[in-house]
Write a protein that holds these residues in place. Sequence first.
Motif, PDB file in Angstrom:
ATOM      1  N   LYS A 137       9.510   8.238 -21.079  1.00 47.77           N
ATOM      2  CA  LYS A 137      10.876   9.196 -21.274  1.00 47.77           C
ATOM      3  C   LYS A 137      10.063  10.099 -19.677  1.00 47.77           C
ATOM      4  O   LYS A 137      10.706  10.586 -19.326  1.00 47.77           O
ATOM      5  CB  LYS A 137      11.167  10.016 -21.970  1.00 47.77           C
ATOM      6  N   ARG A 138       9.623  10.133 -19.708  1.00 44.42           N
ATOM      7  CA  ARG A 138       8.755  11.564 -18.721  1.00 44.42           C
ATOM      8  C   ARG A 138       8.261  11.147 -17.270  1.00 44.42           C
ATOM      9  O   ARG A 138       8.538  11.228 -16.246  1.00 44.42           O
ATOM     10  CB  ARG A 138       6.922  12.262 -19.248  1.00 44.42           C
ATOM     11  N   LEU A 139       8.097   9.559 -17.471  1.00 42.15           N
ATOM     12  CA  LEU A 139       7.867   9.093 -16.134  1.00 42.15           C
ATOM     13  C   LEU A 139       9.218   7.868 -15.323  1.00 42.15           C
ATOM     14  O   LEU A 139       9.578   7.083 -14.399  1.00 42.15           O
ATOM     15  CB  LEU A 139       7.244   7.393 -16.467  1.00 42.15           C
ATOM     16  N   GLU A 140      10.341   8.361 -15.845  1.00 40.08           N
ATOM     17  CA  GLU A 140      11.541   7.585 -15.784  1.00 40.08           C
ATOM     18  C   GLU A 140      11.616   8.220 -14.057  1.00 40.08           C
ATOM     19  O   GLU A 140      12.082   9.448 -13.465  1.00 40.08           O
ATOM     20  CB  GLU A 140      13.060   8.849 -17.047  1.00 40.08           C
ATOM     21  N   GLY A 141      12.773   7.173 -13.436  1.00 36.72           N
ATOM     22  CA  GLY A 141      12.151   6.779 -12.622  1.00 36.72           C
ATOM     23  C   GLY A 141      11.560   7.352 -11.179  1.00 36.72           C
ATOM     24  O   GLY A 141      11.890   7.470 -10.201  1.00 36.72           O
ATOM     25  N   LYS A 142      10.416   7.326 -11.843  1.00 41.66           N
ATOM     26  CA  LYS A 142       9.403   7.323 -10.847  1.00 41.66           C
ATOM     27  C   LYS A 142       8.555   5.835 -10.052  1.00 41.66           C
ATOM     28  O   LYS A 142       8.023   6.291  -9.396  1.00 41.66           O
ATOM     29  CB  LYS A 142       8.024   7.844 -11.383  1.00 41.66           C
ATOM     30  N   ALA A 143       8.416   4.779 -10.544  1.00 41.50           N
ATOM     31  CA  ALA A 143       7.703   3.470 -10.086  1.00 41.50           C
ATOM     32  C   ALA A 143       8.610   3.391  -8.982  1.00 41.50           C
ATOM     33  O   ALA A 143       9.705   2.522  -9.053  1.00 41.50           O
ATOM     34  CB  ALA A 143       7.464   2.463 -11.291  1.00 41.50           C
ATOM     35  N   ASP A 144       7.782   2.575  -8.066  1.00 38.13           N
ATOM     36  CA  ASP A 144       8.541   1.958  -6.416  1.00 38.13           C
ATOM     37  C   ASP A 144       8.497   0.129  -8.196  1.00 38.13           C
ATOM     38  O   ASP A 144       8.978  -0.752  -7.624  1.00 38.13           O
ATOM     39  CB  ASP A 144       7.813   1.907  -5.960  1.00 38.13           C
ATOM     40  N   ARG A 145       7.855  -0.357  -8.299  1.00 34.59           N
ATOM     41  CA  ARG A 145       7.358  -1.465  -8.849  1.00 34.59           C
ATOM     42  C   ARG A 145       6.716  -1.115 -10.420  1.00 34.59           C
ATOM     43  O   ARG A 145       5.578  -0.061 -10.339  1.00 34.59           O
ATOM     44  CB  ARG A 145       5.925  -2.360  -8.280  1.00 34.59           C
ATOM     45  N   LEU A 146       7.442  -2.522 -11.249  1.00 30.10           N
ATOM     46  CA  LEU A 146       6.871  -1.699 -13.048  1.00 30.10           C
ATOM     47  C   LEU A 146       6.261  -3.402 -13.063  1.00 30.10           C
ATOM     48  O   LEU A 146       6.988  -4.481 -12.893  1.00 30.10           O
ATOM     49  CB  LEU A 146       8.045  -1.319 -13.280  1.00 30.10           C
ATOM     50  N   SER A 152      -3.999  -5.405 -13.247  1.00 32.47           N
ATOM     51  CA  SER A 152      -4.099  -4.187 -12.780  1.00 32.47           C
ATOM     52  C   SER A 152      -4.876  -3.421 -11.823  1.00 32.47           C
ATOM     53  O   SER A 152      -4.454  -3.341 -10.047  1.00 32.47           O
ATOM     54  CB  SER A 152      -4.377  -2.719 -13.602  1.00 32.47           C
ATOM     55  N   LEU A 153      -6.247  -4.774 -11.720  1.00 35.19           N
ATOM     56  CA  LEU A 153      -7.027  -4.851 -10.701  1.00 35.19           C
ATOM     57  C   LEU A 153      -6.102  -5.555  -9.264  1.00 35.19           C
ATOM     58  O   LEU A 153      -7.036  -4.770  -8.115  1.00 35.19           O
ATOM     59  CB  LEU A 153      -9.180  -5.446 -11.383  1.00 35.19           C
ATOM     60  N   HIS A 154      -5.901  -6.484  -9.795  1.00 34.93           N
ATOM     61  CA  HIS A 154      -5.407  -7.796  -8.565  1.00 34.93           C
ATOM     62  C   HIS A 154      -4.435  -6.736  -7.552  1.00 34.93           C
ATOM     63  O   HIS A 154      -4.577  -6.472  -6.931  1.00 34.93           O
ATOM     64  CB  HIS A 154      -4.762  -8.721  -9.327  1.00 34.93           C
ATOM     65  N   LEU A 155      -3.482  -5.490  -8.948  1.00 31.52           N
ATOM     66  CA  LEU A 155      -2.208  -5.014  -8.417  1.00 31.52           C
ATOM     67  C   LEU A 155      -2.996  -4.040  -7.165  1.00 31.52           C
ATOM     68  O   LEU A 155      -3.120  -4.095  -6.110  1.00 31.52           O
ATOM     69  CB  LEU A 155      -1.246  -3.949  -9.134  1.00 31.52           C
ATOM     70  N   ALA A 156      -3.914  -3.180  -7.497  1.00 35.36           N
ATOM     71  CA  ALA A 156      -4.697  -2.250  -6.766  1.00 35.36           C
ATOM     72  C   ALA A 156      -5.629  -3.125  -5.833  1.00 35.36           C
ATOM     73  O   ALA A 156      -5.290  -2.789  -4.264  1.00 35.36           O
ATOM     74  CB  ALA A 156      -5.247  -1.433  -7.842  1.00 35.36           C
ATOM     75  N   THR A 157      -5.838  -4.405  -5.958  1.00 36.92           N
ATOM     76  CA  THR A 157      -6.762  -4.910  -4.552  1.00 36.92           C
ATOM     77  C   THR A 157      -5.821  -5.313  -3.102  1.00 36.92           C
ATOM     78  O   THR A 157      -5.603  -5.084  -2.183  1.00 36.92           O
ATOM     79  CB  THR A 157      -7.089  -6.382  -4.772  1.00 36.92           C
ATOM     80  N   LEU A 158      -4.081  -5.756  -3.660  1.00 35.54           N
ATOM     81  CA  LEU A 158      -3.016  -5.959  -2.742  1.00 35.54           C
ATOM     82  C   LEU A 158      -2.477  -4.754  -2.711  1.00 35.54           C
ATOM     83  O   LEU A 158      -2.003  -5.300  -1.007  1.00 35.54           O
ATOM     84  CB  LEU A 158      -2.555  -6.332  -3.837  1.00 35.54           C
ATOM     85  N   MET A 159      -2.690  -4.020  -2.806  1.00 38.62           N
ATOM     86  CA  MET A 159      -2.328  -2.605  -2.542  1.00 38.62           C
ATOM     87  C   MET A 159      -3.485  -1.791  -1.775  1.00 38.62           C
ATOM     88  O   MET A 159      -3.043  -0.392  -1.133  1.00 38.62           O
ATOM     89  CB  MET A 159      -1.812  -1.620  -3.583  1.00 38.62           C
ATOM     90  N   GLU A 160      -4.420  -2.426  -1.212  1.00 42.91           N
ATOM     91  CA  GLU A 160      -5.606  -2.431  -0.564  1.00 42.91           C
ATOM     92  C   GLU A 160      -6.330  -0.666  -0.765  1.00 42.91           C
ATOM     93  O   GLU A 160      -6.148   0.465  -0.244  1.00 42.91           O
ATOM     94  CB  GLU A 160      -4.672  -2.336   1.028  1.00 42.91           C
ATOM     95  N   PRO A 176       1.020  -1.237   0.369  1.00 40.78           N
ATOM     96  CA  PRO A 176      -0.208   0.212   0.161  1.00 40.78           C
ATOM     97  C   PRO A 176       1.058   1.238   0.000  1.00 40.78           C
ATOM     98  O   PRO A 176       1.818   1.185   0.604  1.00 40.78           O
ATOM     99  CB  PRO A 176      -0.817  -0.044   1.674  1.00 40.78           C
ATOM    100  N   GLY A 177       0.622   2.745  -0.844  1.00 36.60           N
ATOM    101  CA  GLY A 177       1.118   3.216  -0.431  1.00 36.60           C
ATOM    102  C   GLY A 177       2.397   3.837  -1.839  1.00 36.60           C
ATOM    103  O   GLY A 177       2.948   4.827  -2.132  1.00 36.60           O
ATOM    104  N   MET A 178       2.360   2.561  -2.521  1.00 35.36           N
ATOM    105  CA  MET A 178       3.455   2.412  -3.087  1.00 35.36           C
ATOM    106  C   MET A 178       3.162   2.914  -4.496  1.00 35.36           C
ATOM    107  O   MET A 178       1.583   3.552  -5.156  1.00 35.36           O
ATOM    108  CB  MET A 178       4.126   1.235  -3.923  1.00 35.36           C
ATOM    109  N   GLN A 179       4.353   3.794  -5.588  1.00 39.97           N
ATOM    110  CA  GLN A 179       4.159   4.603  -6.991  1.00 39.97           C
ATOM    111  C   GLN A 179       3.808   2.555  -8.088  1.00 39.97           C
ATOM    112  O   GLN A 179       4.938   1.934  -8.354  1.00 39.97           O
ATOM    113  CB  GLN A 179       4.664   5.536  -8.120  1.00 39.97           C
ATOM    114  N   VAL A 180       2.940   2.188  -9.094  1.00 40.15           N
ATOM    115  CA  VAL A 180       2.923   0.969  -9.563  1.00 40.15           C
ATOM    116  C   VAL A 180       2.703   1.571 -10.942  1.00 40.15           C
ATOM    117  O   VAL A 180       1.861   1.646 -11.030  1.00 40.15           O
ATOM    118  CB  VAL A 180       2.123   0.259  -8.786  1.00 40.15           C
ATOM    119  N   VAL A 181       4.072   1.178 -11.477  1.00 35.39           N
ATOM    120  CA  VAL A 181       3.179   1.318 -12.751  1.00 35.39           C
ATOM    121  C   VAL A 181       3.145  -0.279 -13.956  1.00 35.39           C
ATOM    122  O   VAL A 181       3.472  -1.325 -13.462  1.00 35.39           O
ATOM    123  CB  VAL A 181       4.308   1.899 -14.606  1.00 35.39           C
TER     124      VAL A 181
END
Length: 405
Positions: free
Chosen positions: A291-300, A241-249, A226-231
Motif C-alpha cells: 500500500k505504501r508504494l501505491e503509484g510509485k513504479a514506472d515498471r512492475l 532483478s540483476l538482469h533488469l538492473a543491468t538493462l537500466m545501466e 535507465p533512471g526509472m523506478q522499477v519494482v
Amino acid sequence: MGKKNTNRLYPNLVQAVVSALQTIFTEDYYADKVIQRLLKSNPKWGSRDRAFLAESVYEIVRWYRLLYTVLGQEPKTEEDWWEMFGVYYLLAGGALPDWKEFSRLDAEQIKKRQTELLKDRKIRESIPDWLDERGAAELGEHWPESIAALNRMAQVVLRTNQLKTTSAELAELLSKDGIETRTLENGGLLVTKRRNLFATKAFKQGLFEVQDFSSQQVAPFLQVEPGMQVVDACAGGGGKSLHLATLMENKGRLLAMDTAAWKLNELKKRARRNGIHIVETRPITNSKVIKRLEGKADRLLLDVPCSGLGVIRRNPDAKWKLSNDFIERVRKEQADILDRYPRMLKPGGLLVYATCSILPSENRKQIDRFLETHPEFELEEDRTILPQDEGFDGFYMARLKKREN
C-alpha cells in the motif's frame, strides 16, 4: 531414455546413488539439495565421479515411473533401489558387473519389458496419471511434444553481465578455463563443454550469471530504461532483478521484494558480485508494504509463484511432488498477487506477469480474468514459450499497460 554415462561401475559410487535416491523418495528431500550435500561431504571425488553421481540420480528421478514399472514394483528396501539402479544402467546402454545386488536382473527381459511399456505415454514419459490428464486437457495437441521435450536434460546458459564485459570477451575468458560456449541470438552463452563454472575467476568477478535462455527474455520484455523506478515484486533469489538492473545501466532505483526474506539475502550477495548498486531489497511482511508504494513504479515485474512445469527438466523430482491441489492453490495465489500488487504502478506504467509454467490456466487465463476485473489495464503483448520451441525452458510472459486516465 538415451545413452548415458556408462563407465565402469564402482560399489561406493553406486551406494552413494542408492542412498541419495532413498533420501529423495522416502524423506521427501529435493534432488538438487541431496546431490549438493553428498558432493560437499565427499570432496575427494574426481570430476568424473561427481558427474556420474549427479547424472545417475537426476536420470533415475526423471525416469522413475518407467524404471519401477520395468522392475515390477516401486522400490521400498535398499535392495530394491540397487535393482532400480541396475535397470537404469542396463537401459542406458551399460553392462552390469557380476555383483550379487544385480543377480536377479535379466537384461534381455528388462529390455523386452521396456519396449512393451513405451506404447503408454504416461509410462514412456514417466509422469503421474493426473499430470498427463491435465497436460492433455490444457495443451491439447502440443502436450505430447511438450512433455517429451521436458524430459530432455537441461542445457546450461549464461547471461553476460554487460556492465562489466561483453559476450565475446567472456567466451574467450572461459575458454582459457576449458569451458566452451556458443553465442545465442540474445547474446547469452550456451555452454557446450563445462567444468565447475562457479570456481572460475569470471564468476567470482561477477562477469556472468547462470540463467536459462527463456528466463532471459523476461527482463527485456518489461522495457525498462535507465533512471526509472522499477519494482520486482516476486524477486526470489534475484536473477531477473540483476538482469533488469543491468538493462537500466545501474541507474535509477530497483526495489526487489519477496515474502521470503531469506531469498533476498542471496540477492544482496549476487548484486555485490555483479557490481550493481541500484538494487534495494524489501521483505513483504504485510499488506501495508504494498500500500505504501501505491503509484510509485514506472515498471512492475510479477514473476509469480507457479507450478514450475516449464522447468521440470531441471527439477525432475517436481513431477512426483506436484499435485492438482497444489496447482489450484498456486493459481489462487497468482490471482491474489495480480489483484493486489499492480496498485504500485503509475498511470502509463508497464507491468509484466511471468511464470515458468506452460499451463494456460496459470498464464493467459489468469490475464484474461484480471483484465475483466481491472479495466484500467490493457494487454500490449503476451508470449508463450513451449519447451519444444527452441529447446529451452517453458515460460509465459504478458505485458500490460496501466491507462493514463
